[in-house]
Write a protein that holds these residues in place. Sequence first.
Motif, PDB file in Angstrom:
ATOM      1  N   ILE A   1     148.598 -13.506  15.382  1.00 56.09           N
ATOM      2  CA  ILE A   1     149.042 -12.120  15.226  1.00 56.09           C
ATOM      3  C   ILE A   1     150.406 -12.074  14.554  1.00 56.09           C
ATOM      4  N   LYS A   2     151.302 -12.917  15.003  1.00 56.69           N
ATOM      5  CA  LYS A   2     152.668 -12.899  14.493  1.00 56.69           C
ATOM      6  C   LYS A   2     152.727 -13.178  12.999  1.00 56.69           C
ATOM      7  N   SER A   3     151.916 -14.125  12.547  1.00 61.84           N
ATOM      8  CA  SER A   3     151.932 -14.505  11.131  1.00 61.84           C
ATOM      9  C   SER A   3     150.903 -13.752  10.298  1.00 61.84           C
ATOM     10  N   LEU A   4     150.115 -12.864  10.944  1.00 65.89           N
ATOM     11  CA  LEU A   4     149.006 -12.177  10.284  1.00 65.89           C
ATOM     12  C   LEU A   4     148.108 -13.177   9.554  1.00 65.89           C
ATOM     13  N   ASN A   5     147.791 -14.243  10.256  1.00 67.00           N
ATOM     14  CA  ASN A   5     146.953 -15.300   9.690  1.00 67.00           C
ATOM     15  C   ASN A   5     145.507 -14.830   9.597  1.00 67.00           C
ATOM     16  N   ARG A   6     144.982 -14.716   8.380  1.00 66.23           N
ATOM     17  CA  ARG A   6     143.590 -14.305   8.190  1.00 66.23           C
ATOM     18  C   ARG A   6     142.628 -15.495   8.234  1.00 66.23           C
ATOM     19  N   ASN A   7     143.163 -16.678   8.073  1.00 60.83           N
ATOM     20  CA  ASN A   7     142.311 -17.863   7.994  1.00 60.83           C
ATOM     21  C   ASN A   7     142.042 -18.419   9.392  1.00 60.83           C
ATOM     22  N   VAL A   8     141.380 -17.621  10.217  1.00 61.54           N
ATOM     23  CA  VAL A   8     141.089 -18.010  11.591  1.00 61.54           C
ATOM     24  C   VAL A   8     139.583 -17.924  11.841  1.00 61.54           C
ATOM     25  N   ASP A   9     139.096 -18.798  12.704  1.00 58.39           N
ATOM     26  CA  ASP A   9     137.692 -18.759  13.088  1.00 58.39           C
ATOM     27  C   ASP A   9     137.465 -17.645  14.106  1.00 58.39           C
ATOM     28  N   ALA A  10     136.193 -17.289  14.294  1.00 61.02           N
ATOM     29  CA  ALA A  10     135.878 -16.155  15.164  1.00 61.02           C
ATOM     30  C   ALA A  10     134.701 -16.463  16.069  1.00 61.02           C
ATOM     31  N   ILE A  11     134.697 -15.784  17.196  1.00 57.99           N
ATOM     32  CA  ILE A  11     133.577 -15.789  18.136  1.00 57.99           C
ATOM     33  C   ILE A  11     133.126 -14.345  18.301  1.00 57.99           C
ATOM     34  N   LYS A  12     131.853 -14.092  18.157  1.00 55.39           N
ATOM     35  CA  LYS A  12     131.334 -12.736  18.326  1.00 55.39           C
ATOM     36  C   LYS A  12     130.382 -12.697  19.512  1.00 55.39           C
ATOM     37  N   ILE A  13     130.630 -11.783  20.435  1.00 61.27           N
ATOM     38  CA  ILE A  13     129.727 -11.546  21.562  1.00 61.27           C
ATOM     39  C   ILE A  13     129.004 -10.242  21.270  1.00 61.27           C
ATOM     40  N   SER A  14     127.724 -10.312  21.013  1.00 61.45           N
ATOM     41  CA  SER A  14     126.983  -9.132  20.559  1.00 61.45           C
ATOM     42  C   SER A  14     126.568  -8.256  21.733  1.00 61.45           C
ATOM     43  N   SER A  15     126.314  -6.993  21.437  1.00 63.04           N
ATOM     44  CA  SER A  15     125.922  -6.053  22.488  1.00 63.04           C
ATOM     45  C   SER A  15     124.592  -6.437  23.113  1.00 63.04           C
ATOM     46  N   ASP A  16     123.716  -7.094  22.341  1.00 65.73           N
ATOM     47  CA  ASP A  16     122.389  -7.459  22.844  1.00 65.73           C
ATOM     48  C   ASP A  16     122.359  -8.852  23.467  1.00 65.73           C
ATOM     49  N   GLY A  17     123.533  -9.453  23.718  1.00 66.02           N
ATOM     50  CA  GLY A  17     123.581 -10.648  24.553  1.00 66.02           C
ATOM     51  C   GLY A  17     123.507 -11.974  23.853  1.00 66.02           C
ATOM     52  N   TYR A  18     124.096 -12.110  22.678  1.00 74.51           N
ATOM     53  CA  TYR A  18     124.210 -13.399  21.987  1.00 74.51           C
ATOM     54  C   TYR A  18     125.683 -13.720  21.799  1.00 74.51           C
ATOM     55  N   ILE A  19     126.009 -15.006  21.767  1.00 76.05           N
ATOM     56  CA  ILE A  19     127.348 -15.436  21.402  1.00 76.05           C
ATOM     57  C   ILE A  19     127.235 -16.273  20.140  1.00 76.05           C
ATOM     58  N   GLU A  20     128.070 -15.943  19.141  1.00 77.47           N
ATOM     59  CA  GLU A  20     127.983 -16.551  17.816  1.00 77.47           C
ATOM     60  C   GLU A  20     129.358 -17.052  17.390  1.00 77.47           C
ATOM     61  N   THR A  21     129.384 -18.140  16.637  1.00 71.88           N
ATOM     62  CA  THR A  21     130.647 -18.658  16.103  1.00 71.88           C
ATOM     63  C   THR A  21     130.620 -18.603  14.583  1.00 71.88           C
ATOM     64  N   TYR A  22     131.797 -18.289  14.007  1.00 75.52           N
ATOM     65  CA  TYR A  22     131.935 -18.127  12.557  1.00 75.52           C
ATOM     66  C   TYR A  22     133.178 -18.869  12.080  1.00 75.52           C
ATOM     67  N   ARG A  23     133.024 -19.647  11.011  1.00 74.88           N
ATOM     68  CA  ARG A  23     134.178 -20.243  10.348  1.00 74.88           C
ATOM     69  C   ARG A  23     134.664 -19.295   9.265  1.00 74.88           C
ATOM     70  N   ASN A  24     135.956 -19.146   9.172  1.00 80.43           N
ATOM     71  CA  ASN A  24     136.542 -18.240   8.196  1.00 80.43           C
ATOM     72  C   ASN A  24     136.451 -18.834   6.787  1.00 80.43           C
ATOM     73  N   GLU A  25     135.980 -18.036   5.835  1.00 75.01           N
ATOM     74  CA  GLU A  25     135.825 -18.505   4.463  1.00 75.01           C
ATOM     75  C   GLU A  25     136.356 -17.459   3.477  1.00 75.01           C
ATOM     76  N   PRO A  26     137.642 -17.129   3.550  1.00 82.24           N
ATOM     77  CA  PRO A  26     138.157 -16.040   2.714  1.00 82.24           C
ATOM     78  C   PRO A  26     138.187 -16.356   1.230  1.00 82.24           C
ATOM     79  N   LYS A  27     138.206 -17.629   0.837  1.00 83.86           N
ATOM     80  CA  LYS A  27     138.330 -17.978  -0.573  1.00 83.86           C
ATOM     81  C   LYS A  27     137.046 -17.729  -1.360  1.00 83.86           C
ATOM     82  N   LYS A  28     135.955 -17.543  -0.664  1.00 83.48           N
ATOM     83  CA  LYS A  28     134.691 -17.318  -1.365  1.00 83.48           C
ATOM     84  C   LYS A  28     134.677 -15.979  -2.078  1.00 83.48           C
ATOM     85  N   TYR A  29     135.321 -14.968  -1.484  1.00 85.42           N
ATOM     86  CA  TYR A  29     135.278 -13.625  -2.039  1.00 85.42           C
ATOM     87  C   TYR A  29     136.695 -13.078  -2.096  1.00 85.42           C
TER      88      TYR A  29
END
Length: 292
Positions: A165-193
């Motif tokens: 948060i302090k550095s406003l780092n966009r290059n971070v990985d993410a975990i998504k917990i969906s409303s329908d009950g799945y947990i997903e992991t995502y690697r950040n790939e900002p350079k693609k787009y």
Amino acid sequence: MAISKTTIILAIAALSVFGTNQYVHGKALSHPHRTVVNPDNYGNNDGGFATNWYRLRHATNVTVTYSSTANSNAVRKHLELPKGTIIGAQRYHQQVAPKNVAYTSGYMTPNLSYHLKSHLVNSKVYGFGAVSFKLPAKKVQQIVRPAYGLPYGSGTLYSGGVGAIKSLNRNVDAIKISSDGYIETYRNEPKKYPSFLGTLESHYQSKPNDSQRIVLSEKTGDTVHLYYAHHLAGVNDKRVHHSGDKQYRLTITNRHTPYQYNDSAYSSGKTIASIYSVGGSNYFTIIGSGRE
């Protein structure tokens, strides 16, 4: 502050690197500081992303919006959700829909799993795919928040905690917990787009790097234990059984330490994030934004 003054930046908004953040030696400064959130009414007047939870009474069509890999423009698709699907909607939406309607613009409310949206994804789109709908009361049954659901926001946790948060780092990985009950992991790939626009959720491929269906959620105080069948790549889960569908457990703890900071990717003034521990590592999730 009235709801109408709250600004949530959608696909047409510029990222904070072009916004109002201050810079020193080329690095953005977000000036994070602790703040206070009243859980009984957060969102009514202060821009909090509070959620109402529903179960669909019938098969229902919703809209899913991705970003184009060619130019980052919005790509809208239609998705039929099966009866019984659990969805999350904006608790406060007086300016756009009646109170008894299940409504979300598709941003900052719990998203659906890739399991449900996979047939919409191709090489021409990226991003999580924001799910929007406006459903009358007869189509939904309001339910209590599932144990796996986060109390505010999109259900997406970003790695790095306060440091990111302090550095406003966009290059971070993410975990998504969906409303329908799945947990997903995502690697950040900002350079693609490099021309992407939108909130932090725009920085990811539409297909997760890994995903597991949550079989059991056990909540004790500020901690929830999620159980699923196989190791989830990208997190520090623990094997607790050697057979069955609950072999692995991931522990998530709400630190109840909200921070307010400046991030024009979400608002022209303030952004609020909550800090979590996920498998012993620090993460944050966006729980509100708006003008001072």
